[in-house]
Design an enzyme around this catalytic site. Structure first.
Site, PDB file in Angstrom:
ATOM      1  CG  ASP A  21      -2.974 -74.734  53.286  1.00  0.00           C
ATOM      2  OD1 ASP A  21      -1.834 -74.929  52.826  1.00  0.00           O
ATOM      3  OD2 ASP A  21      -3.380 -75.258  54.337  1.00  0.00           O
ATOM      4  N   GLY A  24       1.182 -77.640  47.882  1.00  0.00           N
ATOM      5  CA  GLY A  24       2.143 -78.741  47.995  1.00  0.00           C
ATOM      6  C   GLY A  24       1.454 -80.089  47.818  1.00  0.00           C
ATOM      7  NE  ARG A  25      -2.123 -80.161  52.123  1.00  0.00           N
ATOM      8  CZ  ARG A  25      -3.064 -79.484  52.761  1.00  0.00           C
ATOM      9  NH1 ARG A  25      -4.150 -80.099  53.171  1.00  0.00           N
ATOM     10  NH2 ARG A  25      -2.908 -78.199  53.004  1.00  0.00           N
ATOM     11  CD1 TRP A  26      -4.390 -79.475  42.973  1.00  0.00           C
ATOM     12  CD2 TRP A  26      -2.451 -79.082  41.926  1.00  0.00           C
ATOM     13  NE1 TRP A  26      -4.655 -79.324  41.645  1.00  0.00           N
ATOM     14  CE2 TRP A  26      -3.486 -79.079  40.968  1.00  0.00           C
ATOM     15  CE3 TRP A  26      -1.143 -78.847  41.495  1.00  0.00           C
ATOM     16  CZ2 TRP A  26      -3.262 -78.856  39.614  1.00  0.00           C
ATOM     17  CZ3 TRP A  26      -0.912 -78.629  40.146  1.00  0.00           C
ATOM     18  CH2 TRP A  26      -1.975 -78.641  39.230  1.00  0.00           C
ATOM     19  CG  HIS A  38       4.207 -72.963  45.516  1.00  0.00           C
ATOM     20  ND1 HIS A  38       3.254 -72.987  46.509  1.00  0.00           N
ATOM     21  CD2 HIS A  38       5.329 -73.493  46.072  1.00  0.00           C
ATOM     22  CE1 HIS A  38       3.788 -73.504  47.613  1.00  0.00           C
ATOM     23  NE2 HIS A  38       5.038 -73.827  47.365  1.00  0.00           N
ATOM     24  CB  SER A  66       3.233 -67.154  56.716  1.00  0.00           C
ATOM     25  OG  SER A  66       4.003 -68.340  56.798  1.00  0.00           O
ATOM     26  CD1 TRP A  70      10.348 -65.188  56.533  1.00  0.00           C
ATOM     27  CD2 TRP A  70      11.507 -65.494  54.643  1.00  0.00           C
ATOM     28  NE1 TRP A  70      10.211 -64.056  55.759  1.00  0.00           N
ATOM     29  CE2 TRP A  70      10.917 -64.211  54.595  1.00  0.00           C
ATOM     30  CE3 TRP A  70      12.285 -65.906  53.555  1.00  0.00           C
ATOM     31  CZ2 TRP A  70      11.072 -63.341  53.516  1.00  0.00           C
ATOM     32  CZ3 TRP A  70      12.448 -65.037  52.475  1.00  0.00           C
ATOM     33  CH2 TRP A  70      11.851 -63.776  52.461  1.00  0.00           C
ATOM     34  CG  LEU A 132      -9.943 -56.069  44.021  1.00  0.00           C
ATOM     35  CD1 LEU A 132     -10.982 -56.449  45.080  1.00  0.00           C
ATOM     36  CD2 LEU A 132      -9.576 -57.326  43.226  1.00  0.00           C
ATOM     37  NE  ARG A 195      -2.824 -75.386  60.646  1.00  0.00           N
ATOM     38  CZ  ARG A 195      -2.857 -76.595  60.099  1.00  0.00           C
ATOM     39  NH1 ARG A 195      -3.384 -77.592  60.772  1.00  0.00           N
ATOM     40  NH2 ARG A 195      -2.362 -76.801  58.899  1.00  0.00           N
ATOM     41  CB  SER A 197      -1.892 -70.392  59.528  1.00  0.00           C
ATOM     42  OG  SER A 197      -2.267 -71.747  59.496  1.00  0.00           O
TER      43      SER A 197
HETATM   44  C1  FPP Z   1       0.267 -72.719  50.543  1.00  0.00           C
HETATM   45  O1  FPP Z   1       0.315 -74.039  50.058  1.00  0.00           O
HETATM   46  C2  FPP Z   1       0.685 -71.724  49.561  1.00  0.00           C
HETATM   47  C3  FPP Z   1       1.733 -70.877  49.671  1.00  0.00           C
HETATM   48  C4  FPP Z   1       2.618 -70.852  50.860  1.00  0.00           C
HETATM   49  C5  FPP Z   1       2.115 -69.947  48.617  1.00  0.00           C
HETATM   50  C6  FPP Z   1       1.020 -69.330  47.795  1.00  0.00           C
HETATM   51  C7  FPP Z   1       1.621 -68.766  46.584  1.00  0.00           C
HETATM   52  C8  FPP Z   1       1.085 -68.747  45.343  1.00  0.00           C
HETATM   53  C9  FPP Z   1      -0.254 -69.257  45.018  1.00  0.00           C
HETATM   54  C10 FPP Z   1       1.939 -68.240  44.243  1.00  0.00           C
HETATM   55  C11 FPP Z   1       1.687 -66.926  43.646  1.00  0.00           C
HETATM   56  C12 FPP Z   1       1.016 -65.911  44.435  1.00  0.00           C
HETATM   57  C13 FPP Z   1       0.839 -64.644  44.027  1.00  0.00           C
HETATM   58  C14 FPP Z   1       0.022 -63.752  44.889  1.00  0.00           C
HETATM   59  C15 FPP Z   1       1.397 -64.096  42.793  1.00  0.00           C
HETATM   60  P1  FPP Z   1       1.278 -75.078  50.773  1.00  0.00           P
HETATM   61  O2  FPP Z   1       2.590 -75.036  50.081  1.00  0.00           O
HETATM   62  O3  FPP Z   1       1.338 -74.782  52.233  1.00  0.00           O
HETATM   63  O4  FPP Z   1       0.536 -76.423  50.510  1.00  0.00           O
HETATM   64  P2  FPP Z   1       0.509 -77.741  51.426  1.00  0.00           P
HETATM   65  O5  FPP Z   1      -0.177 -77.335  52.705  1.00  0.00           O
HETATM   66  O6  FPP Z   1      -0.291 -78.705  50.625  1.00  0.00           O
HETATM   67  O7  FPP Z   1       1.924 -78.171  51.637  1.00  0.00           O
END
Ligand code: FPP
Length: 248
Positions: A21, A24-26, A38, A66, A70, A132, A195, A197
């Site tokens: 998680d 987006g904030r990053w 991402h 998740s 969507w 793994l 959380r 989630s």
């Molecule tokens: C949550 O951060 C992250 C995701 C919903 C997507 C995770 C996906 C990747 C790391 C890309 C590649 C993955 C693989 C396995 C190849 P967020 O967007 O909810 O962040 P925020 O809470 O700061 O908005």
């Protein structure tokens, strides 16, 4: 910060699950679009996978998308699916080189056709690897998985293949997507959110939970080792008293 030498190899979890998680904030902190977060999260996926492989952990499950994701803007969903397809495609050779087997849980049929095809191809190409197992949770939610299991069991009771008396924890677990995977002993969530989630609700009944403030794109191998070290310092009682556990 922990490094690999701090870790007791005789007390490793078999299965670690991660809620990745904070992408987006990053990105927002850097004045960039969410997809940039991402994209940079992929290096953290590599780091966590390498750390788990180096330690000899058997299963690593990553919550990559998740059911609820969507509902994000279509442009972000499309970009995430594209990122998944391109990452899986690029990483297959590395997975094979490191003896890593790819697996997926979730409503895989709901993914775009090219994503399903890429995933099936990578799963097939890595199926013989023994080190793994890297499990991607895609279009996954625990409530969806539990309802699916209830429906399948109900059908079998209706057709008399099963009786109500047959239903117990083991049988129920066999109807979950994780039926061939032991429950995670450790669940990590990044980004400071406290959380679950809708992730592996049944399977984490007795998991140790580890939360870190690090945003997922900043998560490195050492952060994974820190989580393992914290896990090794916990006392797992499974409902017993501390004295009973120590006496065992
Ligand atoms: C949550 O951060 C992250 C995701 C919903 C997507 C995770 C996906 C990747 C790391 C890309 C590649 C993955 C693989 C396995 C190849 P967020 O967007 O909810 O962040 P925020 O809470 O700061 O908005």
């Amino acid at each position: 910060m922990a490094d690999i030498t701090n870790i007791d190899k005789s007390k490793l979890p078999k299965h670690v699950a991660i809620i990745m998680d904070g992408n987006g904030r990053w990105a927002k902190q850097k004045g960039k679009l969410r997809i940039f977060g991402h994209q940079n999260g992929v290096q953290s996926v590599r780091d966590a996978t390498e750390a788990a492989t180096e330690l000899g952990i058997q299963f690593l499950t990553l919550y990559a998308f998740s059911t609820e994701n969507w509902n994000r803007p279509q442009s972000e969903v499309d970009a995430l699916m594209e990122l998944l397809v391109s990452t899986i495609h690029k990483e297959v050779n590395t997975l094979n080189k490191n003896q890593i087997k790819l697996a997926a849980i979730g409503d895989i049929k709901s993914l775009p056709k090219n994503c399903q095809a890429e995933l099936a191809d990578a799963i097939q190409q890595t199926s013989k690897n023994k080190r793994l197992t890297l499990v991607l949770a895609l279009s996954y939610s625990s409530k969806w998985e539990i309802i699916k299991a209830v429906k399948e069991i109900s059908e079998k009771v209706k057709s008399k293949e099963l009786s109500v008396a047959d239903i117990n924890e083991d049988l129920f677990s066999n109807f979950l997507c994780t039926n061939k995977i032991p429950d995670p002993e450790l669940l990590i969530r990044t980004s400071g959110e406290l959380r679950i989630s809708n992730f592996l609700l049944w399977q984490i009944a007795y998991s140790e939970l580890y939360f870190t403030e690090k945003l997922w794109p900043d998560f490195r191998k050492e952060d994974f080792f820190d989580a393992i070290l914290a896990y090794q310092n916990r006392e797992r009682r499974f409902g017993k008293t501390s004295e009973q556990v120590k006496g065992n």
